[in-house]
Write a protein that holds these residues in place. Structure first.
Motif, short mmCIF file in Angstrom:
data_model
loop_
_atom_site.label_atom_id
_atom_site.label_comp_id
_atom_site.label_asym_id
_atom_site.label_seq_id
_atom_site.Cartn_x
_atom_site.Cartn_y
_atom_site.Cartn_z
N THR A 128 13.19 -48.64 14.50
CA THR A 128 13.25 -47.37 14.79
C THR A 128 12.72 -46.63 16.36
N VAL A 129 11.75 -47.15 16.64
CA VAL A 129 10.85 -47.12 18.23
C VAL A 129 11.78 -47.59 18.81
N VAL A 130 12.04 -48.30 18.88
CA VAL A 130 12.41 -49.80 20.20
C VAL A 130 14.11 -50.25 20.19
N GLN A 131 14.21 -49.50 20.77
CA GLN A 131 15.71 -49.73 21.59
C GLN A 131 16.39 -49.85 22.64
N VAL A 132 17.70 -51.00 22.32
CA VAL A 132 17.90 -51.63 23.65
C VAL A 132 19.54 -50.82 24.40
N PRO A 133 18.81 -50.08 25.64
CA PRO A 133 17.94 -49.97 26.35
C PRO A 133 16.94 -49.05 25.08
N GLY A 134 15.01 -48.81 26.43
CA GLY A 134 15.09 -47.64 25.58
C GLY A 134 13.96 -47.31 24.73
N GLN A 135 13.38 -46.59 24.04
CA GLN A 135 12.62 -46.51 23.46
C GLN A 135 12.60 -44.75 22.68
N ASN A 136 12.77 -45.08 21.15
CA ASN A 136 12.66 -43.83 21.28
C ASN A 136 11.40 -42.65 20.56
N LEU A 137 10.95 -41.69 21.16
CA LEU A 137 9.26 -41.82 21.67
C LEU A 137 9.71 -39.65 21.11
N SER A 138 9.98 -39.45 19.58
CA SER A 138 10.47 -38.35 18.80
C SER A 138 8.81 -38.16 18.97
N MET A 139 8.57 -37.04 18.39
CA MET A 139 7.56 -36.46 17.71
C MET A 139 7.22 -36.92 17.45
N LEU A 140 7.73 -36.98 15.80
CA LEU A 140 7.29 -37.40 14.77
C LEU A 140 7.82 -38.74 14.43
N ASN A 141 8.02 -39.82 15.29
CA ASN A 141 7.41 -41.56 15.97
C ASN A 141 6.13 -41.24 16.67
N VAL A 142 6.05 -40.69 17.43
CA VAL A 142 4.66 -40.79 17.96
C VAL A 142 3.99 -40.79 16.82
N ALA A 143 3.78 -39.25 16.64
CA ALA A 143 2.62 -38.95 15.40
C ALA A 143 2.57 -39.89 13.96
N SER A 144 4.04 -40.39 14.12
CA SER A 144 3.78 -41.65 13.06
C SER A 144 3.05 -43.12 13.59
N VAL A 145 3.38 -42.97 14.77
CA VAL A 145 2.15 -44.35 15.10
C VAL A 145 1.00 -44.14 14.93
N VAL A 146 0.40 -43.09 15.44
CA VAL A 146 -1.53 -42.20 15.49
C VAL A 146 -1.22 -43.10 14.09
N SER A 147 -0.61 -42.11 13.42
CA SER A 147 -1.27 -42.18 11.79
C SER A 147 -1.72 -43.66 11.28
N LEU A 148 -0.32 -44.49 12.15
CA LEU A 148 -0.71 -46.00 11.41
C LEU A 148 -1.81 -46.72 12.41
N ILE A 149 -1.84 -46.00 13.37
CA ILE A 149 -2.95 -46.57 14.52
C ILE A 149 -4.35 -46.63 13.42
N ILE A 150 -5.00 -45.15 12.79
CA ILE A 150 -5.66 -44.63 11.90
C ILE A 150 -5.60 -45.27 10.85
N SER A 151 -4.90 -45.04 9.73
CA SER A 151 -4.68 -46.23 9.06
C SER A 151 -5.31 -47.52 9.20
N ALA A 152 -4.71 -47.98 10.05
CA ALA A 152 -5.67 -49.70 9.41
C ALA A 152 -6.74 -49.63 10.54
N LEU A 153 -7.37 -49.14 11.53
CA LEU A 153 -8.67 -48.79 12.25
C LEU A 153 -9.86 -48.72 11.10
N MET A 154 -9.31 -47.38 10.12
CA MET A 154 -9.97 -47.02 8.54
C MET A 154 -9.84 -47.51 7.94
N THR A 155 -8.85 -48.67 7.19
CA THR A 155 -9.28 -49.70 6.78
C THR A 155 -9.90 -50.66 6.97
N VAL A 156 -9.86 -51.48 8.55
CA VAL A 156 -10.89 -51.89 9.13
C VAL A 156 -12.73 -51.46 8.56
#
Length: 254
Positions: free
Chosen positions: A44-72
């Protein structure tokens, strides 16, 4: 989304059944959710060319990072009480991102310094939000302890252990946030330009709040409510800095 829901349900089941030996099934569901979430975000984020950094995409990236770190983190010491909230919120953000797609194009492949700045900012925000979650958990357990209701909860790590991890997260988060602010000052000439200055100001204010918290804990022995409310205040400032104006522009006005 289904795997996040399954992981959250498994965590609730483990909390209600402390003698349950099947915790590995919940972690397995969480790992599947994290893997699929990462693959979906990449597409969803990585496109050719460019990146789609919509607010919900960025928020979803943050939730993924938090979920991964909290799982560890949960494999190191038992903070299962937070995991249904973490997995549930990640699933909700993913559902919102799927149902309400947005578009905000950037071309970070030609500006690696901006990519570094954004990456450091998202990592610092994730770490400091995790610290706020631990601070809220610490406050909840302190309240239950004072009202003699702690025995009704599942097995939890000692309060001092939670506090130690809390300040470790804050310290690492502040270091990464310092690097993020520094890269912005060095590489982004438009950091204090009209329309963007509020982000820098709110981020610097949040940095001051967290540095003051670390200083107060080290020099003045701050603990308890001061730590909890200061940590939450810092995360609110960062949330306003990173998502406040974009929420108004992309959701309320979009």
């Amino acid at each position: 989304m289904a795997f996040y829901l399954l992981a959250a349900f498994a965590c609730v089941h483990n909390l209600l059944n402390p003698q349950n030996k099947g915790r590995s099934y919940g972690l397995l569901a969480a790992l599947c959710a994290l893997l699929l979430h990462g693959l979906w975000l990449f597409n969803t984020v990585v496109q050719v060319p460019g990146q789609n950094l919509s607010m919900l995409n960025v928020a979803s990236v943050v939730s993924l990072i938090i979920s991964a770190l909290m799982t560890v983190l949960v494999t190191r010491f038992k903070v299962w009480l937070l995991m249904p909230l973490v997995y549930g919120f990640a699933g909700l953000l993913l559902a919102a991102d799927v149902l309400l797609p947005g578009y905000y194009s950037m071309h970070l492949e030609s500006r690696p310094e901006v990519l570094l700045h954004i990456g450091l900012g998202l990592m610092s925000y994730s770490l400091l939000v995790m610290a706020s979650l631990l601070a809220i958990l610490l406050g909840f357990l302190n309240h239950r302890l004072k009202t003699h209701k702690l025995t009704n909860l599942p097995a939890m790590p000692p309060l001092m252990t939670i506090e130690r991890y809390l300040f470790r997260l804050i310290f690492v988060g502040v270091v990464v946030l310092t690097l993020s602010i520094s890269t912005g000052l060095f590489f982004l000439q438009e950091m204090f330009s009209p329309g963007k200055a509020h982000k820098a100001i709110l981020t610097i204010l949040a940095w001051c709040v967290y540095v003051g918290l670390l200083w107060g804990h080290h020099r003045l022995g701050w603990r308890g409510r001061k730590v909890i409310w200061t940590s939450v205040a810092g995360s609110i400032l960062l949330t306003l800095a990173y998502f406040g104006s974009r929420f108004v522009r992309e959701v309320l006005l979009g």
